[in-house]
Design a protein around this motif. Structure first.
Motif, PDB file in Angstrom:
ATOM      1  N   ASP A  41      -4.294  18.095  -2.011  1.00  0.00           N
ATOM      2  CA  ASP A  41      -5.338  16.869  -2.231  1.00  0.00           C
ATOM      3  C   ASP A  41      -6.803  17.338  -2.176  1.00  0.00           C
ATOM      4  OD1 ASP A  41      -3.240  14.752  -1.251  1.00  0.00           O
ATOM      5  OD2 ASP A  41      -2.790  16.233   0.229  1.00  0.00           O
ATOM      6  N   ALA A  42      -7.193  18.688  -2.094  1.00  0.00           N
ATOM      7  CA  ALA A  42      -8.574  18.637  -2.238  1.00  0.00           C
ATOM      8  C   ALA A  42      -8.706  20.272  -2.664  1.00  0.00           C
ATOM      9  CB  ALA A  42      -9.164  18.631  -0.942  1.00  0.00           C
ATOM     10  N   LEU A  43      -9.625  20.820  -2.881  1.00  0.00           N
ATOM     11  CA  LEU A  43      -9.757  22.388  -3.361  1.00  0.00           C
ATOM     12  C   LEU A  43     -11.030  22.930  -2.516  1.00  0.00           C
ATOM     13  CD1 LEU A  43      -9.110  22.293  -7.312  1.00  0.00           C
ATOM     14  CD2 LEU A  43      -7.714  23.156  -5.547  1.00  0.00           C
TER      15      LEU A  43
ATOM     16  N   SER B 127       0.989  -1.174   0.123  1.00  0.00           N
ATOM     17  CA  SER B 127      -0.054   0.032  -0.288  1.00  0.00           C
ATOM     18  C   SER B 127       0.851   1.131  -0.042  1.00  0.00           C
ATOM     19  CB  SER B 127      -1.038   0.115   1.199  1.00  0.00           C
ATOM     20  OG  SER B 127      -0.126   0.107   2.526  1.00  0.00           O
ATOM     21  N   MET B 128       0.426   2.223  -0.484  1.00  0.00           N
ATOM     22  CA  MET B 128       1.246   3.654  -0.722  1.00  0.00           C
ATOM     23  C   MET B 128       0.171   4.849  -0.523  1.00  0.00           C
ATOM     24  SD  MET B 128       4.234   2.636  -3.553  1.00  0.00           S
ATOM     25  CE  MET B 128       5.224   4.188  -3.022  1.00  0.00           C
ATOM     26  N   ARG B 129       0.925   5.886  -0.284  1.00  0.00           N
ATOM     27  CA  ARG B 129       0.133   7.048  -0.366  1.00  0.00           C
ATOM     28  C   ARG B 129       0.133   7.526  -1.869  1.00  0.00           C
ATOM     29  NH1 ARG B 129      -0.666  10.003   4.427  1.00  0.00           N
ATOM     30  NH2 ARG B 129       0.472   8.916   6.354  1.00  0.00           N
ATOM     31  N   VAL B 130      -0.842   8.679  -2.313  1.00  0.00           N
ATOM     32  CA  VAL B 130      -0.740   9.029  -3.494  1.00  0.00           C
ATOM     33  C   VAL B 130       0.419   9.990  -3.506  1.00  0.00           C
ATOM     34  CG1 VAL B 130      -1.949  10.845  -5.169  1.00  0.00           C
ATOM     35  CG2 VAL B 130      -3.186   8.981  -3.928  1.00  0.00           C
ATOM     36  N   SER B 131       0.963  10.910  -2.696  1.00  0.00           N
ATOM     37  CA  SER B 131       1.842  11.617  -2.711  1.00  0.00           C
ATOM     38  C   SER B 131       3.284  10.920  -2.917  1.00  0.00           C
ATOM     39  CB  SER B 131       2.076  12.558  -1.487  1.00  0.00           C
ATOM     40  OG  SER B 131       2.293  11.636  -0.356  1.00  0.00           O
ATOM     41  N   ASP B 132       3.178   9.744  -2.393  1.00  0.00           N
ATOM     42  CA  ASP B 132       4.634   8.768  -2.446  1.00  0.00           C
ATOM     43  C   ASP B 132       4.600   8.435  -3.794  1.00  0.00           C
ATOM     44  OD1 ASP B 132       5.505   9.245   0.074  1.00  0.00           O
ATOM     45  OD2 ASP B 132       4.256   7.445   0.794  1.00  0.00           O
ATOM     46  N   LEU B 133       3.450   7.913  -4.582  1.00  0.00           N
ATOM     47  CA  LEU B 133       3.187   7.241  -5.749  1.00  0.00           C
ATOM     48  C   LEU B 133       3.815   8.354  -6.874  1.00  0.00           C
ATOM     49  CD1 LEU B 133       0.263   5.131  -5.688  1.00  0.00           C
ATOM     50  CD2 LEU B 133       2.348   4.354  -6.260  1.00  0.00           C
ATOM     51  N   SER B 134       3.363   9.560  -6.597  1.00  0.00           N
ATOM     52  CA  SER B 134       3.517  10.937  -7.380  1.00  0.00           C
ATOM     53  C   SER B 134       5.250  10.855  -7.568  1.00  0.00           C
ATOM     54  CB  SER B 134       2.809  12.062  -7.007  1.00  0.00           C
ATOM     55  OG  SER B 134       3.206  13.208  -7.574  1.00  0.00           O
ATOM     56  N   HIS B 135       5.813  10.975  -6.244  1.00  0.00           N
ATOM     57  CA  HIS B 135       7.087  11.125  -6.237  1.00  0.00           C
ATOM     58  C   HIS B 135       7.955   9.953  -6.917  1.00  0.00           C
ATOM     59  CE1 HIS B 135      11.152  12.158  -4.966  1.00  0.00           C
ATOM     60  NE2 HIS B 135      11.224  10.954  -4.278  1.00  0.00           N
ATOM     61  N   VAL B 136       7.556   8.682  -6.795  1.00  0.00           N
ATOM     62  CA  VAL B 136       8.152   7.604  -7.182  1.00  0.00           C
ATOM     63  C   VAL B 136       8.030   7.618  -8.884  1.00  0.00           C
ATOM     64  CG1 VAL B 136       8.057   5.040  -7.472  1.00  0.00           C
ATOM     65  CG2 VAL B 136       7.868   6.275  -5.257  1.00  0.00           C
ATOM     66  N   LEU B 137       6.745   8.000  -9.343  1.00  0.00           N
ATOM     67  CA  LEU B 137       6.441   7.807 -11.048  1.00  0.00           C
ATOM     68  C   LEU B 137       6.778   9.008 -11.529  1.00  0.00           C
ATOM     69  CD1 LEU B 137       3.301   5.757 -10.445  1.00  0.00           C
ATOM     70  CD2 LEU B 137       5.812   4.827 -10.619  1.00  0.00           C
ATOM     71  N   GLY B 138       6.997  10.259 -10.919  1.00  0.00           N
ATOM     72  CA  GLY B 138       7.279  11.452 -11.681  1.00  0.00           C
ATOM     73  C   GLY B 138       5.938  11.970 -12.222  1.00  0.00           C
TER      74      GLY B 138
ATOM     75  N   LEU C 142      -4.641  21.244   1.514  1.00  0.00           N
ATOM     76  CA  LEU C 142      -6.182  22.042   0.920  1.00  0.00           C
ATOM     77  C   LEU C 142      -5.587  23.087   0.102  1.00  0.00           C
ATOM     78  CD1 LEU C 142      -8.238  21.849   4.143  1.00  0.00           C
ATOM     79  CD2 LEU C 142      -7.573  19.865   2.375  1.00  0.00           C
ATOM     80  N   GLY C 143      -6.101  23.130  -1.146  1.00  0.00           N
ATOM     81  CA  GLY C 143      -5.767  24.277  -1.869  1.00  0.00           C
ATOM     82  C   GLY C 143      -7.049  25.028  -1.902  1.00  0.00           C
ATOM     83  N   MET C 144      -6.867  26.576  -1.648  1.00  0.00           N
ATOM     84  CA  MET C 144      -7.876  27.370  -1.406  1.00  0.00           C
ATOM     85  C   MET C 144      -7.791  28.680  -2.396  1.00  0.00           C
ATOM     86  SD  MET C 144      -9.231  29.368   2.212  1.00  0.00           S
ATOM     87  CE  MET C 144     -10.812  30.332   2.159  1.00  0.00           C
TER      88      MET C 144
ATOM     89  N   GLN D 213     -13.888  16.699 -12.948  1.00  0.00           N
ATOM     90  CA  GLN D 213     -13.122  15.579 -13.517  1.00  0.00           C
ATOM     91  C   GLN D 213     -11.551  15.891 -12.797  1.00  0.00           C
ATOM     92  OE1 GLN D 213     -14.227  13.311 -15.550  1.00  0.00           O
ATOM     93  NE2 GLN D 213     -16.163  14.310 -15.462  1.00  0.00           N
ATOM     94  N   VAL D 214     -11.216  16.691 -12.052  1.00  0.00           N
ATOM     95  CA  VAL D 214      -9.944  16.825 -11.636  1.00  0.00           C
ATOM     96  C   VAL D 214      -9.429  15.791 -10.747  1.00  0.00           C
ATOM     97  CG1 VAL D 214     -10.430  18.027  -9.360  1.00  0.00           C
ATOM     98  CG2 VAL D 214      -8.489  18.586 -10.681  1.00  0.00           C
ATOM     99  N   GLY D 215     -10.248  15.051 -10.208  1.00  0.00           N
ATOM    100  CA  GLY D 215      -9.736  13.820  -9.291  1.00  0.00           C
ATOM    101  C   GLY D 215      -9.342  14.029  -7.863  1.00  0.00           C
ATOM    102  N   VAL D 216      -9.565  15.300  -7.348  1.00  0.00           N
ATOM    103  CA  VAL D 216      -9.537  15.460  -5.945  1.00  0.00           C
ATOM    104  C   VAL D 216     -10.860  16.110  -5.433  1.00  0.00           C
ATOM    105  CG1 VAL D 216      -7.029  15.942  -6.249  1.00  0.00           C
ATOM    106  CG2 VAL D 216      -8.791  17.920  -6.296  1.00  0.00           C
ATOM    107  N   PRO D 217     -11.231  16.020  -4.135  1.00  0.00           N
ATOM    108  CA  PRO D 217     -12.501  16.391  -3.573  1.00  0.00           C
ATOM    109  C   PRO D 217     -12.452  18.242  -3.949  1.00  0.00           C
ATOM    110  CG  PRO D 217     -11.340  15.007  -1.965  1.00  0.00           C
ATOM    111  CD  PRO D 217     -10.561  15.267  -3.246  1.00  0.00           C
ATOM    112  N   VAL D 218     -13.530  18.356  -4.070  1.00  0.00           N
ATOM    113  CA  VAL D 218     -14.005  20.080  -4.404  1.00  0.00           C
ATOM    114  C   VAL D 218     -15.079  20.494  -3.558  1.00  0.00           C
ATOM    115  CG1 VAL D 218     -14.562  21.763  -6.057  1.00  0.00           C
ATOM    116  CG2 VAL D 218     -12.923  19.777  -6.558  1.00  0.00           C
ATOM    117  N   VAL D 219     -15.029  21.427  -2.838  1.00  0.00           N
ATOM    118  CA  VAL D 219     -15.982  22.159  -1.916  1.00  0.00           C
ATOM    119  C   VAL D 219     -16.200  23.550  -2.603  1.00  0.00           C
ATOM    120  CG1 VAL D 219     -16.965  22.917   0.256  1.00  0.00           C
ATOM    121  CG2 VAL D 219     -15.759  20.606  -0.146  1.00  0.00           C
ATOM    122  N   LEU D 220     -17.395  24.076  -3.001  1.00  0.00           N
ATOM    123  CA  LEU D 220     -17.544  25.502  -3.305  1.00  0.00           C
ATOM    124  C   LEU D 220     -17.951  26.311  -2.125  1.00  0.00           C
ATOM    125  CD1 LEU D 220     -19.770  24.862  -6.592  1.00  0.00           C
ATOM    126  CD2 LEU D 220     -17.208  25.099  -6.427  1.00  0.00           C
ATOM    127  N   LEU D 221     -17.390  27.512  -2.207  1.00  0.00           N
ATOM    128  CA  LEU D 221     -17.557  28.355  -0.971  1.00  0.00           C
ATOM    129  C   LEU D 221     -18.578  29.544  -1.655  1.00  0.00           C
ATOM    130  CD1 LEU D 221     -14.191  28.967   0.586  1.00  0.00           C
ATOM    131  CD2 LEU D 221     -15.831  27.736   1.718  1.00  0.00           C
TER     132      LEU D 221
END
Length: 379
Positions: A154-156, A35-46, A99-101, A176-184
């Motif tokens: 990891d989310a917006l 098992s792996m984190r998404v962030s770790d896979l992103s680093h490993v796979l570039g 969290l991206g805001m 379609q972005v693939g991360v959770p999104v919440v509108l304010l």
């Protein structure tokens, strides 16, 4: 079935060579580590986190991997995953998540929302990457893409410009972005079935209605409305004002309804003076004004014309950003800005922990702060 069979099982014919190679590398990494984190896979796979999440979604749909709290795990031959997977050892579902805001202003209304986001995120050991846009922006998507693809959030949590020409395309991209999104303070639907996106909003119509009811309780029978031309909140304030005037038996056509341009417009003072002229002509004794800046400007114009607030004209501001600091302190409707931010973080956190939960929409009530700018109408 052999240990290497998941790689052989991928349907490679419909995918490009880079995607096929990346999927094989992803599965190989999972076979090695379990098992792996998404962030770790992103680093490993570039590859960007959003790309990894899309690969994981496809592999999960094919039954080759399973999403777990905080990461992804390989499905082994005798696995029998359940709807509620236990967290993988050593993986916390929220700690360290980013969290991206993105908000349209960093100097009015939104700072308190951002403080609410920051406080709630800190309690969950998450971090916030804050960016400012503009009410006048033509396209939010480049900033959002940078948050996801370069910053690896990891989310917006965002308040996109819904009036921009690119708004529809941005909403489709977010879907379609693939991360959770919440509108304010925004709502939107996606797809042919108009599925709703997750959101947290203030019940601005309720806030406007509260102001009208307060004024009518003081005896006002003509309650006018003044709106900021550039605020997306104005439409909701207008709706609440109209509903409440009808409910209270007031004639909305017999009073003042005006839209004020922003402070950069040379016509602003003329419009504000015209509002006061029309108040005197129609016998309007009270105004609901969105937002604070417009309410304060109206009080100052009243002073220039030797009109008393609240003696001659009662004024309720909508936003309560600085209304209480003015003299006289203005009665105001206060949106629950910090609560909006905190609720958005909770939605994101719940989505990260349980990706398959139903869509949630949260509506939070504002409050009315009664101060020195409202009184019974003149006899």
């Amino acid at each position: 079935m052999t240990k290497d069979s998941p790689v052989v099982a991928t349907a490679e014919g419909s995918r490009g060579p880079l995607q096929v190679a990346r999927r094989q590398q992803l599965l190989a990494a999972l076979q090695r580590d379990g098992s792996m984190r998404v962030s770790d896979l992103s680093h490993v796979l570039g590859a960007a986190p959003v790309t990894i999440r899309r690969d994981i979604a496809e592999l999960a749909a094919e039954g080759l991997v399973r999403r777990v709290h905080g990461g992804v795990a390989l499905i082994l031959p005798d696995d029998a995953p359940t709807a509620d997977e236990a967290p993988v050892a050593g993986l916390d579902p929220l700690v360290g998540r980013a969290l991206g805001m993105l908000v349209p202003s960093l100097d009015y209304y939104w700072p308190d929302v951002a403080r609410g986001v920051e406080g709630a995120a800190r309690e969950l050991d998450m971090r916030v990457v804050l960016r400012g846009s503009s009410y006048d922006t033509d396209d939010d998507q480049p900033q959002l893409a940078r948050l996801v693809e370069r910053m690896g959030v990891d989310a917006l949590i965002i308040a996109p410009s819904m009036d921009a020409p690119s708004a529809e395309r941005t909403i489709e991209w977010l879907d379609q972005v693939g991360v959770p999104v919440v509108l304010l303070e925004r709502t939107a639907t996606v797809g042919s079935h108009h599925a709703v996106m997750e959101s947290v909003v203030t019940d601005h119509a309720l806030g406007a209605a509260m102001a009208v009811r307060h004024l009518t309780s003081l005896g006002h029978r003509k309650v006018g409305l003044v709106l900021d031309a550039n605020s997306p909140t104005s439409q909701h304030v207008r709706r609440g004002w109209l509903d409440a005037t009808t409910e209270c038996g007031l004639d909305s056509d017999a009073t003042v309804v005006a839209v004020v341009p922003d402070a950069r417009s040379p016509e602003r003072d003329t419009v504000l003076n015209d509002v006061l002229d029309r108040c005197q002509a129609t016998g309007t004794t009270a105004l609901l004004v969105h937002a604070d800046a417009e309410a304060i400007a109206l009080v100052q114009h009243c002073e220039e014309r030797h009109l008393s607030v609240p003696g001659d004209l009662s004024i309720v501001a909508y936003d309560d950003e600085v209304a209480g600091l003015f003299s006289p302190p203005l009665t105001a409707v206060r949106p629950p800005r910090r609560s909006i931010g905190r609720a958005a973080v909770r939605l994101v956190a719940d989505r990260l922990v349980d990706p398959d939960r139903p869509t949630h929409r949260i509506v939070i009530s504002p409050s009315l702060r009664i101060r020195g700018s409202t009184a019974p109408p003149p006899a």
